[in-house]
Design a protein around this motif. Structure first.
Motif, PDB file in Angstrom:
ATOM      1  N   ALA A 119     -57.359  -7.082 -17.639  1.00 20.89           N
ATOM      2  CA  ALA A 119     -57.528  -6.923 -16.070  1.00 20.89           C
ATOM      3  C   ALA A 119     -58.370  -5.511 -17.044  1.00 20.89           C
ATOM      4  O   ALA A 119     -58.961  -4.744 -15.483  1.00 20.89           O
ATOM      5  N   GLY A 120     -57.810  -4.982 -18.207  1.00 22.23           N
ATOM      6  CA  GLY A 120     -58.329  -3.532 -17.945  1.00 22.23           C
ATOM      7  C   GLY A 120     -60.418  -3.192 -17.341  1.00 22.23           C
ATOM      8  O   GLY A 120     -61.523  -2.574 -17.345  1.00 22.23           O
ATOM      9  N   ALA A 124     -63.360  -1.999 -15.304  1.00 20.76           N
ATOM     10  CA  ALA A 124     -64.492  -1.439 -16.050  1.00 20.76           C
ATOM     11  C   ALA A 124     -65.988  -1.824 -15.587  1.00 20.76           C
ATOM     12  O   ALA A 124     -66.771  -1.393 -15.249  1.00 20.76           O
ATOM     13  N   ASP A 125     -65.322  -3.265 -15.398  1.00 26.04           N
ATOM     14  CA  ASP A 125     -66.827  -4.178 -14.988  1.00 26.04           C
ATOM     15  C   ASP A 125     -67.462  -4.253 -14.199  1.00 26.04           C
ATOM     16  O   ASP A 125     -67.880  -3.898 -13.534  1.00 26.04           O
ATOM     17  N   ARG A 144     -61.140 -11.193 -11.802  1.00 30.35           N
ATOM     18  CA  ARG A 144     -61.199 -11.723 -13.380  1.00 30.35           C
ATOM     19  C   ARG A 144     -59.917 -10.533 -13.545  1.00 30.35           C
ATOM     20  O   ARG A 144     -58.722 -10.156 -14.027  1.00 30.35           O
ATOM     21  N   PHE A 145     -59.928  -9.194 -12.600  1.00 35.85           N
ATOM     22  CA  PHE A 145     -58.640  -8.005 -12.902  1.00 35.85           C
ATOM     23  C   PHE A 145     -57.473  -8.738 -11.607  1.00 35.85           C
ATOM     24  O   PHE A 145     -56.535  -9.084 -12.604  1.00 35.85           O
ATOM     25  N   MET A 149     -54.546  -9.433 -14.182  1.00 37.58           N
ATOM     26  CA  MET A 149     -52.875  -8.818 -14.056  1.00 37.58           C
ATOM     27  C   MET A 149     -51.626 -10.515 -14.099  1.00 37.58           C
ATOM     28  O   MET A 149     -50.739  -9.981 -14.841  1.00 37.58           O
ATOM     29  N   TYR A 150     -51.906 -10.975 -13.109  1.00 34.95           N
ATOM     30  CA  TYR A 150     -50.893 -12.034 -12.871  1.00 34.95           C
ATOM     31  C   TYR A 150     -50.341 -13.056 -13.950  1.00 34.95           C
ATOM     32  O   TYR A 150     -49.776 -13.242 -13.673  1.00 34.95           O
TER      33      TYR A 150
END
Length: 228
Positions: A119-120, A124-125, A144-145, A149-150
């Motif tokens: 997620a991080g 950034a992307d 993708r984030f 996370m989930y």
């Protein structure tokens, strides 16, 4: 006498490199074209023409179209394949399912103590793509984030249910929501806050922020449905 397993079965298969297949590459290309609007809602897709354009055989194209149909990006009627056209009611239904599942999944993931590395990186992307004003790439990075996370939840049934909505969410965001309500910067800051809360183990805050984040989209779409 019973034979040993070694005598019955051949030696183990050699390990294979985990590289994208041609079908995977075609899926990614078509998904990006759909989310970006290069392939417009309602546009008919012809297997043969796609294969000719990409310089590949029809088999991987056929496999890619099946995957994208299952993800919800394509609509198939009487063997006619077209890009899915999402209405405001469709989008509300997608987000209503997400708001029931995703906050819980993120709370579960935050409580697990796992790191949210994927997620991080997606955050950034997304910053890079947003700076380049690339809405499609930003929407896919946001996709993708959310998954980063989930997906840390241990409940694979909920993770699979949310995965099923990923492509439809990206299509809704880039093709409808941002077009009608340009909130890309606000949503980016909301993602940052959700990530920060979950990364520090504040599961309750992470879940609340995610519920508010998804709920805001439901509210906007509902108003448009009602003509407000």
């Amino acid at each position: 006498m019973t034979q040993s397993l070694d005598a019955t079965f051949p030696s183990p298969l050699p390990p294979q490199a985990d590289t994208p297949t041609r079908t995977d590459q075609i899926i990614d290309a078509l998904r990006s074209a759909i989310v970006s609007g290069a392939l417009e809602p309602g546009q008919v897709l012809v297997e043969r023409k796609i294969a000719e354009q990409l310089g590949v055989s029809k088999t991987p194209v056929r496999e890619a179209l099946i995957v994208l149909e299952r993800s919800g990006l394509l609509d198939v009627q009487a063997r006619r394949i077209s890009v899915r056209r999402l209405g405001f009611t469709d989008i509300r239904h997608i987000y209503e399912e997400r708001v029931l599942l995703e906050p819980w999944a993120i709370m579960d993931a935050a409580r697990s103590g796992r790191e949210f590395t994927v997620a991080g990186q997606a955050l950034a992307d997304a910053r890079v793509f947003a700076a380049a004003n690339d809405n499609a790439a930003t929407a896919l990075a946001n996709r993708r984030f959310h998954r980063g996370m989930y997906a840390n939840s241990e409940n694979e049934f909920i993770v699979n249910s949310l995965d099923r909505l990923q492509d439809l969410t990206a299509l809704a965001v880039a093709g409808v929501l941002w077009e009608n309500w340009p909130r890309r910067e606000i949503e980016a800051s909301e993602h940052e806050a959700i990530y920060a809360a979950a990364s520090t183990g504040d599961a309750t805050t992470a879940a609340r922020l995610m519920e508010e984040h998804i709920g805001a989209s439901i509210e906007r779409v509902t108003k448009r449905e009602l003509g407000l």
